[in-house]
Design an enzyme around this catalytic site. Structure first.
Site, PDB file in Angstrom:
ATOM      1  N   ARG A  39       0.815  -1.214   0.000  1.00 16.11           N
ATOM      2  CA  ARG A  39       0.000   0.000   0.000  1.00 16.11           C
ATOM      3  C   ARG A  39       0.852   1.269   0.000  1.00 16.11           C
ATOM      4  O   ARG A  39       0.480   2.284   0.604  1.00 16.11           O
ATOM      5  CB  ARG A  39      -0.955   0.028   1.207  1.00 16.11           C
ATOM      6  CG  ARG A  39      -1.934  -1.124   1.277  1.00 16.11           C
ATOM      7  CD  ARG A  39      -3.093  -0.872   0.335  1.00 16.11           C
ATOM      8  NE  ARG A  39      -4.223  -1.719   0.641  1.00 16.11           N
ATOM      9  CZ  ARG A  39      -5.304  -1.329   1.321  1.00 16.11           C
ATOM     10  NH1 ARG A  39      -5.406  -0.111   1.759  1.00 16.11           N
ATOM     11  NH2 ARG A  39      -6.288  -2.170   1.546  1.00 16.11           N
ATOM     12  N   ARG A  43      -3.234   7.276   1.022  1.00 19.67           N
ATOM     13  CA  ARG A  43      -3.647   8.537   1.639  1.00 19.67           C
ATOM     14  C   ARG A  43      -2.619   9.172   2.562  1.00 19.67           C
ATOM     15  O   ARG A  43      -2.761  10.339   2.927  1.00 19.67           O
ATOM     16  CB  ARG A  43      -4.960   8.332   2.415  1.00 19.67           C
ATOM     17  CG  ARG A  43      -6.180   8.360   1.516  1.00 19.67           C
ATOM     18  CD  ARG A  43      -7.430   7.963   2.270  1.00 19.67           C
ATOM     19  NE  ARG A  43      -7.320   6.587   2.729  1.00 19.67           N
ATOM     20  CZ  ARG A  43      -8.154   6.000   3.568  1.00 19.67           C
ATOM     21  NH1 ARG A  43      -9.148   6.676   4.095  1.00 19.67           N
ATOM     22  NH2 ARG A  43      -7.995   4.747   3.906  1.00 19.67           N
ATOM     23  N   ARG A  52      -6.155  11.892  -6.116  1.00 14.76           N
ATOM     24  CA  ARG A  52      -7.409  11.210  -5.778  1.00 14.76           C
ATOM     25  C   ARG A  52      -8.591  12.176  -5.900  1.00 14.76           C
ATOM     26  O   ARG A  52      -9.643  11.810  -6.403  1.00 14.76           O
ATOM     27  CB  ARG A  52      -7.273  10.679  -4.351  1.00 14.76           C
ATOM     28  CG  ARG A  52      -8.498  10.145  -3.692  1.00 14.76           C
ATOM     29  CD  ARG A  52      -8.729   8.703  -4.040  1.00 14.76           C
ATOM     30  NE  ARG A  52      -9.781   8.139  -3.210  1.00 14.76           N
ATOM     31  CZ  ARG A  52     -11.071   8.388  -3.393  1.00 14.76           C
ATOM     32  NH1 ARG A  52     -11.461   9.186  -4.343  1.00 14.76           N
ATOM     33  NH2 ARG A  52     -11.970   7.842  -2.607  1.00 14.76           N
ATOM     34  N   ASP A  89      -7.172  -2.105  -7.067  1.00 10.75           N
ATOM     35  CA  ASP A  89      -7.696  -2.672  -5.832  1.00 10.75           C
ATOM     36  C   ASP A  89      -8.133  -4.103  -6.095  1.00 10.75           C
ATOM     37  O   ASP A  89      -8.426  -4.460  -7.243  1.00 10.75           O
ATOM     38  CB  ASP A  89      -8.871  -1.854  -5.289  1.00 10.75           C
ATOM     39  CG  ASP A  89      -9.171  -2.237  -3.848  1.00 10.75           C
ATOM     40  OD1 ASP A  89      -8.414  -1.840  -2.949  1.00 10.75           O
ATOM     41  OD2 ASP A  89     -10.143  -2.984  -3.622  1.00 10.75           O
ATOM     42  N   TYR A 165     -15.453 -10.498   0.818  1.00  9.92           N
ATOM     43  CA  TYR A 165     -16.083  -9.195   0.526  1.00  9.92           C
ATOM     44  C   TYR A 165     -17.339  -9.388  -0.337  1.00  9.92           C
ATOM     45  O   TYR A 165     -18.338  -8.692  -0.153  1.00  9.92           O
ATOM     46  CB  TYR A 165     -15.101  -8.267  -0.188  1.00  9.92           C
ATOM     47  CG  TYR A 165     -14.025  -7.704   0.712  1.00  9.92           C
ATOM     48  CD1 TYR A 165     -14.263  -6.561   1.485  1.00  9.92           C
ATOM     49  CD2 TYR A 165     -12.783  -8.307   0.815  1.00  9.92           C
ATOM     50  CE1 TYR A 165     -13.279  -6.044   2.312  1.00  9.92           C
ATOM     51  CE2 TYR A 165     -11.795  -7.799   1.637  1.00  9.92           C
ATOM     52  CZ  TYR A 165     -12.052  -6.672   2.385  1.00  9.92           C
ATOM     53  OH  TYR A 165     -11.075  -6.164   3.212  1.00  9.92           O
TER      54      TYR A 165
HETATM   55  O1  1CP Z   1       0.115   0.952  -3.277  1.00  9.29           O
HETATM   56  C1  1CP Z   1      -0.381  -0.185  -3.306  1.00  9.29           C
HETATM   57  O2  1CP Z   1      -0.077  -1.089  -2.493  1.00  9.29           O
HETATM   58  C2  1CP Z   1      -1.304  -0.555  -4.460  1.00  9.29           C
HETATM   59  C3  1CP Z   1      -2.683  -0.363  -4.281  1.00  9.29           C
HETATM   60  C4  1CP Z   1      -3.595  -1.226  -3.427  1.00  9.29           C
HETATM   61  C5  1CP Z   1      -3.525  -2.585  -3.066  1.00  9.29           C
HETATM   62  C6  1CP Z   1      -2.385  -3.574  -3.293  1.00  9.29           C
HETATM   63  C7  1CP Z   1      -4.817  -0.727  -2.947  1.00  9.29           C
HETATM   64  C8  1CP Z   1      -5.272   0.670  -3.106  1.00  9.29           C
HETATM   65  N1  1CP Z   1      -5.519  -1.766  -2.384  1.00  9.29           N
HETATM   66  C9  1CP Z   1      -4.741  -2.908  -2.416  1.00  9.29           C
HETATM   67  C10 1CP Z   1      -5.092  -4.252  -1.947  1.00  9.29           C
HETATM   68  C11 1CP Z   1      -6.270  -4.430  -1.046  1.00  9.29           C
HETATM   69  N2  1CP Z   1      -7.474  -3.780  -1.093  1.00  9.29           N
HETATM   70  C12 1CP Z   1      -6.348  -5.419  -0.032  1.00  9.29           C
HETATM   71  C13 1CP Z   1      -5.259  -6.396   0.274  1.00  9.29           C
HETATM   72  C14 1CP Z   1      -4.120  -5.809   1.005  1.00  9.29           C
HETATM   73  C15 1CP Z   1      -4.333  -5.452   2.457  1.00  9.29           C
HETATM   74  O3  1CP Z   1      -4.752  -6.331   3.213  1.00  9.29           O
HETATM   75  O4  1CP Z   1      -4.024  -4.309   2.804  1.00  9.29           O
HETATM   76  C16 1CP Z   1      -7.601  -5.312   0.573  1.00  9.29           C
HETATM   77  C17 1CP Z   1      -8.138  -6.140   1.727  1.00  9.29           C
HETATM   78  C18 1CP Z   1      -8.307  -4.281  -0.097  1.00  9.29           C
HETATM   79  C19 1CP Z   1      -9.692  -3.842   0.156  1.00  9.29           C
HETATM   80  C20 1CP Z   1      -9.753  -2.395   0.441  1.00  9.29           C
HETATM   81  N3  1CP Z   1      -9.707  -1.427  -0.509  1.00  9.29           N
HETATM   82  C21 1CP Z   1      -9.755  -1.776   1.702  1.00  9.29           C
HETATM   83  C22 1CP Z   1      -9.701  -2.497   3.040  1.00  9.29           C
HETATM   84  C23 1CP Z   1     -11.071  -2.614   3.642  1.00  9.29           C
HETATM   85  C24 1CP Z   1     -11.066  -3.519   4.857  1.00  9.29           C
HETATM   86  O5  1CP Z   1     -11.929  -4.382   4.910  1.00  9.29           O
HETATM   87  O6  1CP Z   1     -10.192  -3.351   5.724  1.00  9.29           O
HETATM   88  C25 1CP Z   1      -9.773  -0.395   1.497  1.00  9.29           C
HETATM   89  C26 1CP Z   1      -9.838   0.695   2.520  1.00  9.29           C
HETATM   90  C27 1CP Z   1      -9.737  -0.189   0.072  1.00  9.29           C
HETATM   91  C28 1CP Z   1      -9.643   1.100  -0.653  1.00  9.29           C
HETATM   92  C29 1CP Z   1      -8.282   1.405  -1.097  1.00  9.29           C
HETATM   93  N4  1CP Z   1      -7.520   0.574  -1.927  1.00  9.29           N
HETATM   94  C30 1CP Z   1      -6.321   1.175  -2.201  1.00  9.29           C
HETATM   95  C31 1CP Z   1      -6.309   2.443  -1.517  1.00  9.29           C
HETATM   96  C32 1CP Z   1      -5.204   3.440  -1.577  1.00  9.29           C
HETATM   97  C33 1CP Z   1      -7.530   2.560  -0.826  1.00  9.29           C
HETATM   98  C34 1CP Z   1      -8.002   3.769  -0.011  1.00  9.29           C
HETATM   99  C35 1CP Z   1      -9.058   4.470  -0.790  1.00  9.29           C
HETATM  100  C36 1CP Z   1      -8.975   5.971  -0.782  1.00  9.29           C
HETATM  101  O7  1CP Z   1      -8.150   6.576  -1.500  1.00  9.29           O
HETATM  102  O8  1CP Z   1      -9.779   6.580  -0.084  1.00  9.29           O
END
Ligand code: 1CP
Length: 359
Positions: A39, A43, A52, A89, A165
């Site tokens: 990640r 943010r 964003r 994502d 999910y």
């Molecule tokens: O920079 C990077 O690593 C690439 C981008 C990336 C990756 C690899 C994002 C962007 N998401 C992910 C994978 C991801 N998404 C996972 C697996 C990794 C982990 O466990 O951290 C999971 C579970 C998600 C699902 C997801 N998408 C969540 C988690 C929700 C939860 O149940 O805890 C969230 C908050 C998102 C949104 C998201 N995805 C990525 C970002 C930067 C964001 C935040 C959104 C925003 O900008 O507001």
């Protein structure tokens, strides 16, 4: 070497690579471990928040190659990591299969739930490649921009995590609905997992064809399952995905992140066929060295909250990992994704600590 600069043997390509991250995944050694952070775009970076805001919704950002390339490269420019990870994502796969997916500000992903096998006909491959086309364009665009020391990682969610999910309709504390389906109707749940195995193989292979040089499969919620279920819904599908992607792309290294697998990390190391395992923060370092790193490359596993606090606790945490795992094949990383309250200065300090380390 042939005219594209590659040899016929995949392994030789990787070890011969100038990219330290690919050298380590290919079984070679480097003076110090390569580093990237799960990640790493997100943010906690003001430049991410600015892009964003221009994109509209979060999914609009994922499907906008120009902006997705930009946010992928932001942490590379700022910190000089050894690998960039595609900005996207894990929810784009259910979305491309026709499920309704949206992101709620401050909450995360929301989906129109699929709760039983007779609802699976709502999902199909009809729009799959069309929806995901912009993601492949993003991969190709990033590949063009990276210098010859920085690798490009493609990724997908693992079937159990994505299914959780899809069934819960979003994040969950106890996974009660997903487990109820898996335990109560295992044959029906297997159909959902099989569908996700197929979709994930197609998605990851297409990323490699667009320019991804390594792949990571995120099973963020593996730790919610007891042993028997974890073997069936996490380990077996991961083996199948690794086998099938490698059938098409034998030289692409694959990293698995079975977060929370505990002692079963050893079984993933022995059975999954993955080149590397990403360790979560709870895995004890000496155990990982003796039982996991003896079999595969390991990646990890700094507590992401240390990037909020910084200082001596951060330094100690980094040295613990380097001193225990740094003499074997290691990709330095976090044990979970970076959090929005991480301080970018502490990330810079971390990179300097790892780069300055002498074994
Ligand atoms: O920079 C990077 O690593 C690439 C981008 C990336 C990756 C690899 C994002 C962007 N998401 C992910 C994978 C991801 N998404 C996972 C697996 C990794 C982990 O466990 O951290 C999971 C579970 C998600 C699902 C997801 N998408 C969540 C988690 C929700 C939860 O149940 O805890 C969230 C908050 C998102 C949104 C998201 N995805 C990525 C970002 C930067 C964001 C935040 C959104 C925003 O900008 O507001």
């Amino acid at each position: 070497l042939n005219e594209t600069g590659k040899t016929d043997s995949g392994a030789a390509v990787i070890i011969a690579s100038k990219k330290p991250f690919l050298q380590v995944l290919g079984g070679g050694t480097t003076a110090r471990p390569p580093i990237w952070l799960m990640r790493q775009a997100g943010r906690y970076l003001p430049e991410y928040r600015a892009t964003r805001a221009r994109a509209g919704s979060f999914l609009d950002l994922c499907y906008n190659p120009e902006l997705a390339i930009e946010v992928t490269l932001q942490p590379i420019r700022r910190f000089g990591f050894d690998a960039a990870i595609l900005f996207s994502d894990i929810m784009v796969v259910p979305h491309a299969l026709g499920q309704k997916v949206w992101f709620e500000e401050g909450v995360g992903p929301r989906l129109e739930p699929v709760t039983a096998a007779d609802e699976l006909d709502r999902l199909s491959y009809d729009g799959f490649e069309q929806v995901l086309g912009p993601v492949y364009q993003t991969v190709a665009g990033i590949a063009r921009e990276l210098d010859d020391s920085t690798a490009l990682i493609g990724f997908a969610g693992a079937p159990w995590t994505v299914a959780s999910y899809m069934v819960e309709g979003g994040g969950s504390r106890d996974f009660a609905k997903a487990k109820a389906w898996a335990y109560g109707d295992p044959e029906g749940f297997q159909r959902l997992i099989d569908l996700l195995v197929e979709a994930t193989v197609r998605y990851l292979s297409a990323q490699v064809e667009a320019g991804a040089e390594a792949l990571q499969l995120f099973d963020s919620w593996a730790g919610a399952l007891p042993e028997r279920a974890l073997r069936r819904w996490c380990l077996a599908p991961a083996m199948e995905i690794v086998r099938r992607v490698k059938q098409q792309h034998p030289s692409v290294p694959i990293i698995l992140f079975p977060r929370g697998a505990g002692m079963l990390y050893r079984d993933f190391a022995l059975e999954s066929g993955a080149d590397a395992l990403s360790l979560d923060t709870m895995v004890p370092l000496a155990w990982a060295r003796d039982r996991v790193q003896s079999e595969v490359v390991v990646q990890g596993n700094l507590d992401p909250i240390l990037l909020v606090t910084g200082g001596e606790a951060l330094r100690r945490g980094v040295l613990d990992i380097l001193e225990t795992l740094g003499s074997g094949p290691l990709v330095f990383n976090l044990g979970a994704g970076i959090v929005p309250s991480a301080d970018p200065q502490h990330v810079a300090d971390l990179v300097e600590l790892v780069r300055g380390w002498r074994a």
